[in-house]
Design a protein around this motif. Sequence first.
Motif, PDB file in Angstrom:
ATOM      1  N   TRP A 195       0.804  -1.205  -0.108  1.00  0.00           N
ATOM      2  CA  TRP A 195      -0.003   0.113   0.029  1.00  0.00           C
ATOM      3  C   TRP A 195       0.914   1.230   0.163  1.00  0.00           C
ATOM      4  CZ3 TRP A 195      -4.697   1.382  -1.134  1.00  0.00           C
ATOM      5  CH2 TRP A 195      -5.249   2.606  -0.643  1.00  0.00           C
ATOM      6  N   THR A 196       1.872   1.352   0.886  1.00  0.00           N
ATOM      7  CA  THR A 196       2.676   2.318   0.954  1.00  0.00           C
ATOM      8  C   THR A 196       4.015   1.989   0.352  1.00  0.00           C
ATOM      9  OG1 THR A 196       3.162   2.192   3.252  1.00  0.00           O
ATOM     10  CG2 THR A 196       1.501   3.411   2.829  1.00  0.00           C
ATOM     11  N   ASP A 197       4.897   3.040   0.251  1.00  0.00           N
ATOM     12  CA  ASP A 197       6.317   2.816  -0.265  1.00  0.00           C
ATOM     13  C   ASP A 197       7.189   2.275   1.089  1.00  0.00           C
ATOM     14  OD1 ASP A 197       8.423   2.774  -2.161  1.00  0.00           O
ATOM     15  OD2 ASP A 197       9.255   4.373  -1.670  1.00  0.00           O
ATOM     16  N   ASP A 198       6.832   2.731   2.228  1.00  0.00           N
ATOM     17  CA  ASP A 198       7.776   2.209   3.306  1.00  0.00           C
ATOM     18  C   ASP A 198       7.021   1.238   4.287  1.00  0.00           C
ATOM     19  OD1 ASP A 198       5.717   3.778   4.499  1.00  0.00           O
ATOM     20  OD2 ASP A 198       6.902   5.208   5.625  1.00  0.00           O
ATOM     21  N   GLU A 199       6.078   0.771   3.680  1.00  0.00           N
ATOM     22  CA  GLU A 199       5.298  -0.313   4.491  1.00  0.00           C
ATOM     23  C   GLU A 199       6.168  -1.348   5.307  1.00  0.00           C
ATOM     24  OE1 GLU A 199       1.955  -3.782   3.191  1.00  0.00           O
ATOM     25  OE2 GLU A 199       1.721  -1.893   2.423  1.00  0.00           O
ATOM     26  N   MET A 200       7.101  -2.190   4.665  1.00  0.00           N
ATOM     27  CA  MET A 200       8.120  -2.872   5.499  1.00  0.00           C
ATOM     28  C   MET A 200       8.835  -2.295   6.357  1.00  0.00           C
ATOM     29  SD  MET A 200       6.989  -6.019   4.107  1.00  0.00           S
ATOM     30  CE  MET A 200       8.612  -7.240   4.184  1.00  0.00           C
ATOM     31  N   ILE A 201       9.278  -0.924   6.032  1.00  0.00           N
ATOM     32  CA  ILE A 201      10.339  -0.454   6.962  1.00  0.00           C
ATOM     33  C   ILE A 201       9.486   0.067   8.191  1.00  0.00           C
ATOM     34  CG2 ILE A 201      11.661   1.617   7.022  1.00  0.00           C
ATOM     35  CD1 ILE A 201      12.387   1.488   4.059  1.00  0.00           C
ATOM     36  N   ARG A 202       8.185   0.530   8.193  1.00  0.00           N
ATOM     37  CA  ARG A 202       7.537   0.948   9.258  1.00  0.00           C
ATOM     38  C   ARG A 202       7.427  -0.195  10.043  1.00  0.00           C
ATOM     39  NH1 ARG A 202       3.044   1.899   8.349  1.00  0.00           N
ATOM     40  NH2 ARG A 202       2.314   1.807   6.263  1.00  0.00           N
ATOM     41  N   LEU A 203       7.157  -1.373   9.510  1.00  0.00           N
ATOM     42  CA  LEU A 203       6.809  -2.700  10.310  1.00  0.00           C
ATOM     43  C   LEU A 203       8.024  -3.215  10.825  1.00  0.00           C
ATOM     44  CD1 LEU A 203       4.025  -4.232   8.026  1.00  0.00           C
ATOM     45  CD2 LEU A 203       3.745  -3.079  10.730  1.00  0.00           C
ATOM     46  N   PRO A 212       3.898   0.759  -5.065  1.00  0.00           N
ATOM     47  CA  PRO A 212       2.658   0.914  -3.933  1.00  0.00           C
ATOM     48  C   PRO A 212       1.493   1.664  -4.733  1.00  0.00           C
ATOM     49  CG  PRO A 212       4.406   2.854  -3.553  1.00  0.00           C
ATOM     50  CD  PRO A 212       4.963   1.848  -4.922  1.00  0.00           C
ATOM     51  N   GLN A 213       0.426   1.210  -3.928  1.00  0.00           N
ATOM     52  CA  GLN A 213      -1.143   1.767  -4.307  1.00  0.00           C
ATOM     53  C   GLN A 213      -0.965   3.235  -4.114  1.00  0.00           C
ATOM     54  OE1 GLN A 213      -2.218  -1.661  -2.661  1.00  0.00           O
ATOM     55  NE2 GLN A 213      -0.683  -2.303  -4.169  1.00  0.00           N
ATOM     56  N   SER A 214      -0.626   3.760  -3.010  1.00  0.00           N
ATOM     57  CA  SER A 214      -0.977   4.939  -2.555  1.00  0.00           C
ATOM     58  C   SER A 214       0.059   6.232  -2.842  1.00  0.00           C
ATOM     59  CB  SER A 214      -1.123   5.202  -0.713  1.00  0.00           C
ATOM     60  OG  SER A 214       0.310   4.604  -0.286  1.00  0.00           O
ATOM     61  N   THR A 219       1.072  -7.989   4.499  1.00  0.00           N
ATOM     62  CA  THR A 219       1.040  -6.717   5.516  1.00  0.00           C
ATOM     63  C   THR A 219       0.257  -5.549   4.583  1.00  0.00           C
ATOM     64  OG1 THR A 219       2.968  -6.083   4.019  1.00  0.00           O
ATOM     65  CG2 THR A 219       3.573  -7.199   6.126  1.00  0.00           C
ATOM     66  N   ASN A 220      -0.458  -5.646   3.540  1.00  0.00           N
ATOM     67  CA  ASN A 220      -0.894  -4.818   2.798  1.00  0.00           C
ATOM     68  C   ASN A 220      -2.597  -4.523   3.525  1.00  0.00           C
ATOM     69  OD1 ASN A 220      -2.475  -3.038   0.998  1.00  0.00           O
ATOM     70  ND2 ASN A 220      -1.455  -3.835  -0.712  1.00  0.00           N
ATOM     71  N   PRO A 221      -2.927  -3.335   3.936  1.00  0.00           N
ATOM     72  CA  PRO A 221      -3.911  -3.058   4.701  1.00  0.00           C
ATOM     73  C   PRO A 221      -5.258  -3.458   3.662  1.00  0.00           C
ATOM     74  CG  PRO A 221      -2.846  -0.856   4.359  1.00  0.00           C
ATOM     75  CD  PRO A 221      -1.883  -2.165   4.047  1.00  0.00           C
ATOM     76  N   ILE A 222      -5.201  -3.784   2.363  1.00  0.00           N
ATOM     77  CA  ILE A 222      -6.371  -3.714   1.661  1.00  0.00           C
ATOM     78  C   ILE A 222      -6.732  -5.160   1.746  1.00  0.00           C
ATOM     79  CG2 ILE A 222      -5.740  -2.293   0.002  1.00  0.00           C
ATOM     80  CD1 ILE A 222      -4.805  -4.449  -2.141  1.00  0.00           C
ATOM     81  N   LEU A 223      -5.931  -6.193   2.348  1.00  0.00           N
ATOM     82  CA  LEU A 223      -6.319  -7.501   2.466  1.00  0.00           C
ATOM     83  C   LEU A 223      -7.708  -7.408   3.736  1.00  0.00           C
ATOM     84  CD1 LEU A 223      -3.222  -9.360   2.823  1.00  0.00           C
ATOM     85  CD2 LEU A 223      -5.059  -9.402   1.034  1.00  0.00           C
TER      86      LEU A 223
END
Length: 305
Positions: free
Chosen positions: A226-234, A248-250, A275-279
């Motif tokens: 969803w975001t470019d930094d999705e895996m980094i933030r997690l 990424p989608q956003s 990890t994608n919130p669209i799930l």
Amino acid sequence: MKILVLGSAAGGGFPQWNCNCHNCAGVRAGDPRFRARTQSSIAISADGVHWALINASPDILAQLKQHPELQPARMLRDSGISAVILVDAQIDHTTGLFMLRERASQLPVWCTEPVHQDLTTGNPVFGVLQHFCGVDWHPLRADPPTPFSLPELPDLRFTPVALASQPPPFSPRRGRAHREDNIGLLVEDLRSSRKLFYAPGLGAIEPHLDEFLAQADCIMVDGTFWTDDEMIRLGLSRKTAREIGHLPQSGGDGMIARLSPYASARRILIHINNTNPILDSASHERRMLQNADIEVAFDGMKIEL
């Protein structure tokens, strides 16, 4: 043209075996907002009997069990899979080739020269299969795009298109990308002229892709992050989505924005990371996709063009 989504998740599936993120925990808890998914692959047919398997995921045996239409049962040992087309050499798109080793004749596989190199060197899948059914390799050209057809699917025409990418981590050429390491496919039904554009690994929508996206009736593309930094933030990676090779989608230049000029086509996201919130079907992000008239692929999804 009949399109069957065998698997809609990114590598690792959903839930991923070792992940306890919000989404994966929701699946295990039986939360109805979350739907389990196997790793990305589709099958395409013109007659419902002969099928082209696009990528062979590690979950291929479970996927075949769920879809009896891929087993026409014309003889004691049989399969509806007429050929396999690989869009890249990634593990989540090629490991399933091992599961097809009992084939009575050589397995017809279509892929680019760089992908063939990686699957005979860094990850010698083709070499291993030579001890079983063997591989009947057909080279395809994506740069420039060169259409081809499969003998048992003459009503379909496949046009491979080079995408910006990197070879897999095991490739001897890692860090030295080739234009044909990753491809998209434009698939045309010659009877109806209806077209699908399929690209489960799409790191950027380059200018040359416009002519292929613009003519497609259905666009099925990368929905990994969803975001470019999705895996980094997690705390799961030090790399951004784009560095890994996914758009990424956003964001103002994300997938949602980049697909907006093609609103006349049916637009579907596939290869979705756990990890994608669209799930989460009730998430704000899923509603944003719905408002943009973009769908989320699921295992067993059927499309006719």
